[in-house]
Scaffold this motif. Structure first.
Motif, short mmCIF file in Angstrom:
data_model
loop_
_atom_site.label_atom_id
_atom_site.label_comp_id
_atom_site.label_asym_id
_atom_site.label_seq_id
_atom_site.Cartn_x
_atom_site.Cartn_y
_atom_site.Cartn_z
N HIS A 193 -5.11 24.30 44.64
CA HIS A 193 -5.59 23.00 44.19
C HIS A 193 -4.62 21.85 44.45
N PHE A 194 -3.58 22.07 45.29
CA PHE A 194 -2.53 21.06 45.46
C PHE A 194 -3.06 19.71 45.94
N HIS A 195 -4.21 19.71 46.65
CA HIS A 195 -4.76 18.47 47.20
C HIS A 195 -5.58 17.71 46.15
N GLU A 196 -5.67 18.26 44.94
CA GLU A 196 -6.42 17.63 43.86
C GLU A 196 -5.45 17.04 42.83
N PRO A 197 -5.94 16.29 41.84
CA PRO A 197 -5.07 15.77 40.78
C PRO A 197 -4.67 16.89 39.80
N ARG A 255 -3.95 13.82 51.82
CA ARG A 255 -4.28 15.24 52.05
C ARG A 255 -3.53 16.15 51.09
N VAL A 256 -2.34 15.74 50.65
CA VAL A 256 -1.58 16.59 49.73
C VAL A 256 -1.74 16.16 48.28
N GLY A 257 -2.73 15.30 48.03
CA GLY A 257 -3.06 14.97 46.65
C GLY A 257 -2.30 13.80 46.06
N ILE A 258 -1.67 12.97 46.89
CA ILE A 258 -0.91 11.81 46.39
C ILE A 258 -1.56 10.55 46.97
N ASP A 259 -2.22 9.79 46.11
CA ASP A 259 -2.95 8.61 46.58
C ASP A 259 -2.04 7.44 46.90
N ASP A 260 -0.88 7.36 46.25
CA ASP A 260 0.05 6.26 46.44
C ASP A 260 1.03 6.62 47.55
N SER A 261 0.85 6.05 48.75
CA SER A 261 1.69 6.42 49.89
C SER A 261 3.14 5.97 49.69
N ALA A 262 3.35 4.88 48.94
CA ALA A 262 4.73 4.43 48.68
C ALA A 262 5.45 5.46 47.81
#
Length: 286
Positions: A193-197, A255-262
């Motif tokens: 589930h790593f790509h999910e919250p 793709r790895v579950g982190i929406d904030d690229s910064a």
């Protein structure tokens, strides 16, 4: 099944390691090597023959190739195969067809006031890693490129390599305890589930344990808790995609579950010592 037996001390001599990818259809070339060659498959399968004995080394499995023995890939890979290789020397070793292993045999002599403890390791030549997440973490640290030409990096590699050998030895001595079983279940959940919250509370509900207990089990077994392992696994996948694709940093972060690229870039720099862009540039030069 053959075992490789060797005393410790003296320490093994770690030479070099790396990570390779064979596309579908490629096979390992033929050679007789003068050093040990340990192959660990992360994904796919290697079909290797040593001295006429064939091995199928699948995901999560390893094969220890013995110096002086002819080895080659007897079949091409049937799928993309990613593996780690480690080259090393043992000052003294023997190969035994069978071996009875217990703590008394591993610890040959206790330490005295003037002499160190003497171990005699007995490591299976071919097998599956029971603590896969910890083993892959160690292997990743061992083969990580020394881009800064850090003078103490080779020494750290040697110490990590000895820790990896000890991991192989320990798995021969015991059955998984409760902490190891909980950690294995936690790792399986994270990797699915790593790509999910993913949250610790959600994981704990799935495993039907208190979050604090899950954290203690992971810390005891792996040396890291939920948040650190989640970050470690997400970045391990991100590094793969940075090296192998032209996707943007923002797309890989998602793709790895982190929406904030910064935030993803800050986390990457904190854990890897370089930015995602620097890592992509470095990985494509290797």
């Amino acid at each position: 099944m053959n075992y490789v037996l060797f005393p410790l001390p003296p320490l093994p001599v770690f030479i070099k390691g790396g990570e390779s990818v064979f596309p579908k259809g490629k096979r390992h070339f033929r050679r007789t090597f003068s050093v040990f060659d340990l192959l660990y498959v992360k994904q796919g399968c290697l079909y290797m023959t040593e001295n006429g004995h064939p091995f199928s080394v699948g995901s999560g499995q390893y094969l220890l190739l013995i110096p002086g023995r002819d080895h080659y890939g007897h079949l091409p890979c049937r799928e993309r195969t990613q593996f780690v290789w480690l080259h090393f020397l043992l000052p003294d070793f023997e190969v035994a067809a069978d071996c009875s292993i217990n703590r008394q045999r591993v610890v040959e002599k206790e330490a005295t006031y003037t002499e160190p403890i003497q171990y005699r390791f007995a490591i299976r030549q071919y097998g599956e890693l029971k603590q896969r997440e910890r083993a892959e973490q160690l292997l990743s640290q061992i083969v990580e490129p020394n881009v800064d030409r850090d003078i103490d990096r080779p020494l750290r590699q040697l110490l990590l390599f000895v820790e990896f050998l000890w991991l192989l030895q320990k798995q021969e001595l015991s059955v998984p305890n409760a902490s190891e079983q909980v950690s294995a279940a936690a790792v399986a959940y994270i990797e699915k589930h790593f790509h999910e919250p993913v949250t610790l509370e959600g994981l704990a509900r799935e495993l039907r344990f208190h979050p604090d207990y899950v954290t203690r089990c992971m810390q005891k077994t792996m040396g890291m808790g939920f948040s650190r392992y989640l970050a470690y696994y997400r970045l391990s996948k991100a590094k793969q995609w940075l090296a192998e694709t032209n996707e943007t940093i923002e797309a890989i972060a998602k793709r790895v579950g982190i929406d904030d690229s910064a935030y993803f870039s800050r986390l990457f720099k904190k854990m890897e010592g370089m930015t995602p862009t620097e890592y992509r540039r470095m990985a494509r030069r290797i």
